[in-house]
Design a protein around this motif. Structure first.
Motif, PDB file in Angstrom:
ATOM      1  N   UNK A 472      49.035 -43.132  79.676  1.00 42.25           N
ATOM      2  CA  UNK A 472      49.136 -42.748  78.394  1.00 42.25           C
ATOM      3  C   UNK A 472      49.650 -43.979  77.501  1.00 42.25           C
ATOM      4  N   UNK A 473      49.410 -43.938  76.307  1.00 44.19           N
ATOM      5  CA  UNK A 473      49.840 -44.932  75.386  1.00 44.19           C
ATOM      6  C   UNK A 473      51.206 -45.389  75.510  1.00 44.19           C
ATOM      7  N   UNK A 474      51.234 -46.909  75.366  1.00 44.08           N
ATOM      8  CA  UNK A 474      52.449 -47.610  75.774  1.00 44.08           C
ATOM      9  C   UNK A 474      53.448 -47.303  74.493  1.00 44.08           C
ATOM     10  N   UNK A 475      53.109 -46.906  73.425  1.00 42.38           N
ATOM     11  CA  UNK A 475      54.434 -46.441  72.487  1.00 42.38           C
ATOM     12  C   UNK A 475      54.999 -44.995  73.112  1.00 42.38           C
ATOM     13  N   UNK A 476      53.920 -44.215  73.446  1.00 45.66           N
ATOM     14  CA  UNK A 476      54.666 -42.889  73.809  1.00 45.66           C
ATOM     15  C   UNK A 476      55.433 -43.208  75.401  1.00 45.66           C
ATOM     16  N   UNK A 477      55.048 -44.162  76.099  1.00 46.07           N
ATOM     17  CA  UNK A 477      55.525 -44.104  77.470  1.00 46.07           C
ATOM     18  C   UNK A 477      56.838 -44.915  77.029  1.00 46.07           C
ATOM     19  N   UNK A 478      56.920 -45.726  75.902  1.00 48.09           N
ATOM     20  CA  UNK A 478      58.081 -46.386  75.640  1.00 48.09           C
ATOM     21  C   UNK A 478      59.368 -45.556  75.104  1.00 48.09           C
ATOM     22  N   UNK A 479      59.191 -44.360  74.742  1.00 50.69           N
ATOM     23  CA  UNK A 479      60.287 -43.301  74.534  1.00 50.69           C
ATOM     24  C   UNK A 479      61.351 -43.299  75.582  1.00 50.69           C
ATOM     25  N   UNK A 480      60.550 -43.397  76.953  1.00 51.92           N
ATOM     26  CA  UNK A 480      61.700 -43.294  77.970  1.00 51.92           C
ATOM     27  C   UNK A 480      62.228 -44.569  78.190  1.00 51.92           C
ATOM     28  N   UNK A 481      63.489 -44.576  78.221  1.00 48.33           N
ATOM     29  CA  UNK A 481      64.396 -45.732  78.756  1.00 48.33           C
ATOM     30  C   UNK A 481      63.920 -46.633  79.784  1.00 48.33           C
ATOM     31  N   UNK A 482      63.475 -45.707  80.754  1.00 45.51           N
ATOM     32  CA  UNK A 482      63.031 -46.537  82.145  1.00 45.51           C
ATOM     33  C   UNK A 482      61.889 -47.374  82.216  1.00 45.51           C
ATOM     34  N   UNK A 483      61.076 -47.164  81.066  1.00 39.31           N
ATOM     35  CA  UNK A 483      59.989 -48.076  80.811  1.00 39.31           C
ATOM     36  C   UNK A 483      60.530 -49.331  80.408  1.00 39.31           C
ATOM     37  N   UNK A 484      61.794 -49.801  80.133  1.00 39.14           N
ATOM     38  CA  UNK A 484      61.816 -50.894  79.490  1.00 39.14           C
ATOM     39  C   UNK A 484      62.896 -51.699  80.613  1.00 39.14           C
ATOM     40  N   UNK A 485      62.699 -51.232  81.613  1.00 32.38           N
ATOM     41  CA  UNK A 485      63.669 -51.927  82.624  1.00 32.38           C
ATOM     42  C   UNK A 485      62.964 -52.722  83.584  1.00 32.38           C
ATOM     43  N   UNK A 486      63.558 -53.903  84.123  1.00 32.37           N
ATOM     44  CA  UNK A 486      62.687 -54.765  85.100  1.00 32.37           C
ATOM     45  C   UNK A 486      62.273 -54.017  86.080  1.00 32.37           C
TER      46      UNK A 486
END
Length: 524
Positions: A472-486
């Motif tokens: 899915x689009x990175x903007x949509x996936x970025x809603x989840x805080x887990x997408x920003x973890x190392x």
């Protein structure tokens, strides 16, 4: 039975947000699995290679159940092996919520004072849960069959999920008659669900390795969903086992309900101490007494799953050796270039989502104590609202750290990485704390909708698992805080996104505490 339909409409009205949410989220999961399978194994030769590698794996059989064949439908049914457990859990919790919880809160007595039959509330709760499971099963069948797999197999897959949900909805109805509180009923129901999973796992692993204990899976409703054999020569008669068991359990629940008084239980309550221990003289000590059982259960369960997932890691390299598409799937889930690291990084994300479930439950204990009327006597003493709430939030913040550390250690021991995975597991904490902060904010600002925190977790789960697999689009996936973890182990580590997540969690939690301090208590 008088008033059953009126109470059923009441149940559906109260669950008008939560019920459609879990149905939609769980419907998307099989569709995402099928798309991933078709992308990773686009031809029969690739699917046959995967089948040959994993058909004899006892570890995979424990996790997903038996693998009956190399077709896309059979791989899908195998990949969905854990969904019956989730559906069964939701169904039994739904029934307990609308039966025992209603009695515990005193609302069942109010509805019972109207023109309502004795068993109307019980039957309405079971009908609502079973109806939701049926809708879910049919949606899965329609969605999966629309992607080109055989209709009969898709229908068997969906009805297998439905059957498991029906049986455990009836289990929840029986459990609600046995104990004095909803927590005890939930404990009995979840214990039976875990037992059913273990029986299924033991039977399937034995059968996969040529053992003689395969019959154990027939003792489990979860095993029945697998024995229905979607896409592998469907055994439609297995559905009768679920229907008959559900009917017998509902009749038993009604009979048990007729033998007890409203608000009472069939299992005797244990008498407490005549005087509280000195260790209960502080809000933190009381919170520990209330939270310790939940913390222990989550830790033990996730540690066992960690041992299982760590064992699976030993087979990952062989699975993807000749399949670049599968390696790309693992790379999207996380980790660096090494396939093993990518698999373990994806596993850590799963554990982070699970630990967030514990954090949400620990935070919502505030709302549960308030709604049950137990917070008022505590706050009538010298204990302030902020001190009382902070005592519970300690477990929402530190409890997940303990759970993740133990789980990371268990996974590392099983995979041969030792303690190396503990930091990788703890890296999930900032996203977990965001969920705890949002749950605290809902408890403070919108206490009646505090349970929506589970919906947020479900949305993040959908984004992290299905969304990543479907690109899915990175903007949509970025809603989840887990997408920003190392993505550890193997990925690059950056402090900046972790600090932002911690600040968001702190802001949401602080705002929730401020609102809790200023609003009326209790709010019904």
């Amino acid at each position: 039975m008088t008033g059953t339909w009126s109470l059923l409409r009441l149940v559906l009205r109260r669950d008008r947000f939560l019920m459609p949410l879990w149905i939609v989220v769980l419907t998307v999961a099989p569709l995402g699995y099928l798309s991933s399978i078709e992308a990773a194994y686009p031809d029969a030769a690739a699917r046959q290679h995967f089948y040959d590698l994993n058909v004899g794996s006892a570890t995979f059989a424990v996790r997903n159940g038996p693998l009956y064949g190399p077709s896309a439908g059979e791989l899908l049914a195998w990949q969905c092996g854990f969904i019956p457990v989730v559906v069964g859990l939701i169904a039994l919790l739904t029934v307990v919520r609308h039966t025992r919880t209603e009695e515990e809160a005193g609302r069942r007595e109010l509805t019972g004072a109207t023109v309502v039959g004795r068993h109307a509330g019980l039957v309405a709760a079971v009908l609502a849960a079973c109806g939701a499971c049926l809708v879910y099963g049919l949606l899965v069948a329609l969605g999966v069959s629309a992607q080109g797999v055989p209709v009969a197999g898709a229908l068997a897959l969906g009805l297998g999920f439905t059957m498991t949900g029906w049986v455990f909805a009836a289990v929840g109805a029986v459990a609600a008659q046995l104990t004095w509180g909803a927590s005890g009923a939930r404990g009995i129901g979840i214990g039976l669900l875990v037992l059913a999973f273990l029986l299924r796992a033991a039977g399937d692993s034995s059968e996969t390795t040529g053992g003689s204990a395969g019959w154990l899976a027939w003792l489990s409703p979860i095993g029945w969903a697998h024995r229905l054999r979607p896409f592998a020569g469907e055994r439609w008669w297995v559905l009768l086992l679920g229907v008959v068991s559900t009917g017998l359990l509902v009749v038993a629940a009604a009979a048990l309900s007729a033998r007890r008084d409203l608000g009472a239980a069939l299992l005797p309550a244990r008498l407490g101490r005549p005087a509280a221990k000195a260790s209960l003289r502080s809000p933190l000590a009381l919170a520990w007494r209330l939270q310790r059982g939940t913390l222990l259960v989550w830790t033990v369960c996730l540690a066992l799953v960690g041992l299982l997932m760590g064992g699976v890691a030993q087979n990952v390299s062989d699975m993807v050796r000749d399949n670049k598409a599968v390696a790309d799937v693992f790379a999207r889930l996380g980790g660096g270039g090494a396939v093993m690291d990518a698999y373990l990084a994806g596993t850590m994300t799963l554990f982070g989502l699970a630990a967030a479930g514990y954090a949400v439950q620990a935070t919502l204990k505030l709302r549960a104590e308030e709604a049950a009327g137990r917070a008022e006597p505590v706050l009538a003493t010298a204990v302030g609202r902020l001190g009382w709430a902070a005592a519970h939030l300690v477990f929402a913040l530190l409890g997940p750290a303990f759970v993740l550390a133990v789980t990371g250690l268990a996974t590392g021991l099983a995979s041969g990485d030792g303690a190396r995975l503990i930091p990788a597991a703890l890296a999930q904490l900032p996203a977990v704390w965001v969920l705890a902060g949002l749950a605290a904010a809902l408890t403070g600002f919108l206490p009646r909708f505090a349970a929506a925190a589970w919906g947020l977790l479900g949305a993040f789960l959908l984004l992290s698992l299905v969304g990543s697999a479907l690109r899915w689009n990175d903007v949509v996936l970025g809603i989840s805080p887990f997408q920003h973890l190392p993505r550890l182990p193997g990925g690059t580590f950056s402090v900046t996104p972790l600090l932002w997540l911690v600040l968001i969690a702190a802001a949401a939690g602080t705002a929730g505490l401020a609102a809790l301090r200023r609003r009326d208590m209790p709010v019904g």
